[in-house]
Design an enzyme around this catalytic site. Structure first.
Site, PDB file in Angstrom:
ATOM      1  N   LYS A   1      12.641  -2.925  16.228  1.00  0.00           N
ATOM      2  CA  LYS A   1      13.731  -2.021  16.614  1.00  0.00           C
ATOM      3  C   LYS A   1      13.721  -1.861  18.134  1.00  0.00           C
ATOM      4  O   LYS A   1      13.894  -2.841  18.850  1.00  0.00           O
ATOM      5  CB  LYS A   1      13.596  -0.712  15.850  1.00  0.00           C
ATOM      6  CG  LYS A   1      13.722  -0.892  14.325  1.00  0.00           C
ATOM      7  CD  LYS A   1      13.715   0.438  13.602  1.00  0.00           C
ATOM      8  CE  LYS A   1      13.968   0.273  12.111  1.00  0.00           C
ATOM      9  NZ  LYS A   1      12.768  -0.141  11.358  1.00  0.00           N
TER      10      LYS A   1
ATOM     11  N   THR B   1       7.548   0.042  12.747  1.00  0.00           N
ATOM     12  CA  THR B   1       8.018  -1.333  12.724  1.00  0.00           C
ATOM     13  C   THR B   1       7.956  -1.836  14.161  1.00  0.00           C
ATOM     14  O   THR B   1       7.657  -1.092  15.087  1.00  0.00           O
ATOM     15  CB  THR B   1       9.474  -1.439  12.235  1.00  0.00           C
ATOM     16  OG1 THR B   1      10.265  -0.550  13.034  1.00  0.00           O
ATOM     17  CG2 THR B   1       9.626  -1.062  10.795  1.00  0.00           C
TER      18      THR B   1
ATOM     19  N   GLU C   1      -6.996 -14.051   5.216  1.00  0.00           N
ATOM     20  CA  GLU C   1      -7.299 -12.779   4.547  1.00  0.00           C
ATOM     21  C   GLU C   1      -8.548 -12.142   5.146  1.00  0.00           C
ATOM     22  O   GLU C   1      -9.550 -12.818   5.404  1.00  0.00           O
ATOM     23  CB  GLU C   1      -7.495 -13.017   3.053  1.00  0.00           C
ATOM     24  CG  GLU C   1      -6.197 -13.359   2.331  1.00  0.00           C
ATOM     25  CD  GLU C   1      -6.414 -13.611   0.846  1.00  0.00           C
ATOM     26  OE1 GLU C   1      -7.574 -13.732   0.434  1.00  0.00           O
ATOM     27  OE2 GLU C   1      -5.417 -13.696   0.112  1.00  0.00           O
TER      28      GLU C   1
ATOM     29  N   ARG D   1       9.888  -8.989  13.232  1.00  0.00           N
ATOM     30  CA  ARG D   1       9.928  -8.064  12.093  1.00  0.00           C
ATOM     31  C   ARG D   1       8.507  -7.949  11.544  1.00  0.00           C
ATOM     32  O   ARG D   1       8.018  -8.818  10.837  1.00  0.00           O
ATOM     33  CB  ARG D   1      10.902  -8.579  11.031  1.00  0.00           C
ATOM     34  CG  ARG D   1      12.279  -8.889  11.580  1.00  0.00           C
ATOM     35  CD  ARG D   1      13.271  -9.203  10.499  1.00  0.00           C
ATOM     36  NE  ARG D   1      13.674  -7.994   9.798  1.00  0.00           N
ATOM     37  CZ  ARG D   1      14.619  -7.156  10.210  1.00  0.00           C
ATOM     38  NH1 ARG D   1      15.260  -7.376  11.339  1.00  0.00           N
ATOM     39  NH2 ARG D   1      14.930  -6.086   9.516  1.00  0.00           N
TER      40      ARG D   1
END
Length: 471
Positions: free
Chosen positions: A244, A241, A61, A250
């Site tokens: 693609k 994204t 984090e 992903r």
């Protein structure tokens, strides 16, 4: 307690034969079918290896150099390398642009960008879903139902394509924007086969006092390879994204301007962009927890691959294949939205045939051809859309060229011919139409042809010779 060797060092095939078997079946589907969904691609073995790495074990984090946990020295190096490669892949000056590579995917990236720069109920404008836009750009139904969180938390007014030619109507967009006064205009879509006039978008945004965001998810690989217009010249923020046309894992990215703003009337002298801290805070802690380090490493791998001559040739071939497929279908007398394509997809309007996208998608599925039903401008129902969307990135990744996509177009022509014959014999109602799909010899014959054709090409990511199901 089981020893580590018993539970932590046994293979998937031994630990969970059921899941392993389903993965092997999915490998067979991918390798023996024709994948034409425009938002899908086949990634590399190197990317898959990074995704399946021990990096998934680490909590990280925060941002590199400022984590909430210890033990992140190697994770910091990976994320910094990924960020550097992202800027390099799109030829961006690191003094003028920054990037956050932590979004889990494209939709979270978009919502993080909105959260960073907008207040609840601020006004936005994006391309309407039936015109080729995306859910996260603010879609709601004709009945007023808010479908996306974007439309729930912000006030959205869509712009649309022209009913005459299927191109974005920039004059109406400008007229709407001047009346609506959005705080943000979004360009980019998921089923628009033409180039985007970013200069015109910038002009409209400046006239109505809006920020300009491009969601280049579909064409990010083409942009990286300079096979599509460059949104970075005109936009304040660019989201994407990565799975693609970029051919990565992903995941998602948010690019943002930084440094001094260009001089403008009414703007304080020495004004600077203030996106960086806001976007980083929106991603974490506002919307996400720990980043997925295996994804970020895999993205770094994909970005390195993007900066090769081979990827440039790939992106050029993606466009050429889309043109070849569209031309073949057009020459058969079918209607393509806008009459063709300038990118990686064609949108096939089935309404002149009296067919819906649902039926063609379903029949193609039975023949191992994967397309998706898609709304076409003028559609009244998103549940029974009038078209199918066809994309070329995935099969181009398998090495297919124009002549191969002409064969694919011929398969699609045969699929539609079978669909029409079934509808004529059994009727238009879906429950009646479905009866004609059972034990249909034409479907079985086409499926066999498709499987033989597809299995003749190599598969990225895994060796077909090592698959459990080869036939």
């Amino acid at each position: 307690m089981d020893p580590v060797a018993a539970w932590g060092l046994t293979s998937l095939a031994s630990t969970d034969p059921e899941i392993h078997d389903l993965i092997e079946k999915e490998k067979h589907r991918q390798s023996h079918g024709i994948e034409l969904i425009a938002s899908e691609n086949f990634t590399s073995l190197a990317v898959i290896e990074a995704l399946g790495s021990p990096l998934t074990n680490k909590y990280s984090e925060g941002m590199p150099g400022n984590r909430y946990y210890g033990g992140n020295e190697h994770i910091d190096a990976i994320e910094n390398l990924c960020r550097s490669r992202a800027l390099q892949a799109y030829r961006l000056d690191p003094s003028l642009w920054g990037v956050n590579v932590q979004p889990y995917s494209g939709s979270p990236a978009n919502f993080a960008a909105y959260t960073a720069i907008l207040n609840p109920h601020d006004r936005i404008m994006g391309l309407d879903l039936p015109s080729g836009g995306h859910l996260t750009h603010g879609y709601y139904t004709s009945g007023g139902k808010k479908i996306s969180a974007t439309s729930i938390y912000f006030e959205s007014l869509p712009y649309k394509v022209s009913f005459d030619n299927g191109y974005i109507d920039y004059d109406k967009l400008e007229e709407k924007a001047m009346d609506f006064r959005p705080k943000l205009i979004i360009c980019g879509g998921s089923a628009y086969p033409r180039e985007w006039d970013y200069a015109r978008f910038r002009s409209v945004a400046d006239k109505c006092g809006a920020m300009l965001l491009c969601d280049m998810a579909h064409i990010s690989g083409l942009v990286a390879a300079q096979e599509a217009a460059n949104p970075f010249e005109y936009c304040d923020i660019v989201t994407t994204t990565t799975h693609k046309s970029l051919r990565g894992p992903r995941s998602g990215m948010i690019f943002y301007r930084k440094g001094p703003k260009p001089a403008k009337k009414g703007q304080p002298e020495g004004a600077v962009y203030e996106f960086e801290d806001k976007i980083n805070f929106a991603v974490f802690p506002s919307l996400q927890g720990g980043p997925h380090n295996h994804q970020i490493a895999a993205l770094a791998v994909a970005l390195k691959q993007t900066m090769t001559p081979g990827f440039k040739a790939y992106a050029k071939q993606v466009r050429a294949n889309a043109v070849a497929l569209g031309n073949y279908l057009t020459n058969k007398g079918y209607k393509m939205v806008t009459g063709g394509t300038e990118n990686h997809l064609v949108l096939w309007d089935l309404r002149p045939l009296g067919l819906t996208g649902n039926k063609v998608e379903k029949l193609c599925d039975l023949c191992n051809i994967t397309v998706n039903k898609n709304a076409v401008f003028g559609d009244s129902s998103a549940l029974a859309p009038g078209g199918v969307r066809i994309g070329t990135p995935a099969m181009t990744s398998r090495g297919l060229v124009e002549k191969d996509f002409e064969q694919i177009a011929e398969f699609l022509h045969q699929a539609v011919t079978i669909t029409l014959a079934i509808q004529k014999e059994y009727g238009k109602l879906l429950k009646d139409f479905n009866k004609g799909l059972v034990n249909n010899k034409d479907i079985e014959n086409l499926k066999a042809e498709v499987e033989k054709f597809s299995a003749s090409f190599d598969m990225p990511g895994f060796q077909m010779s090592a698959m459990k199901y080869k036939d």
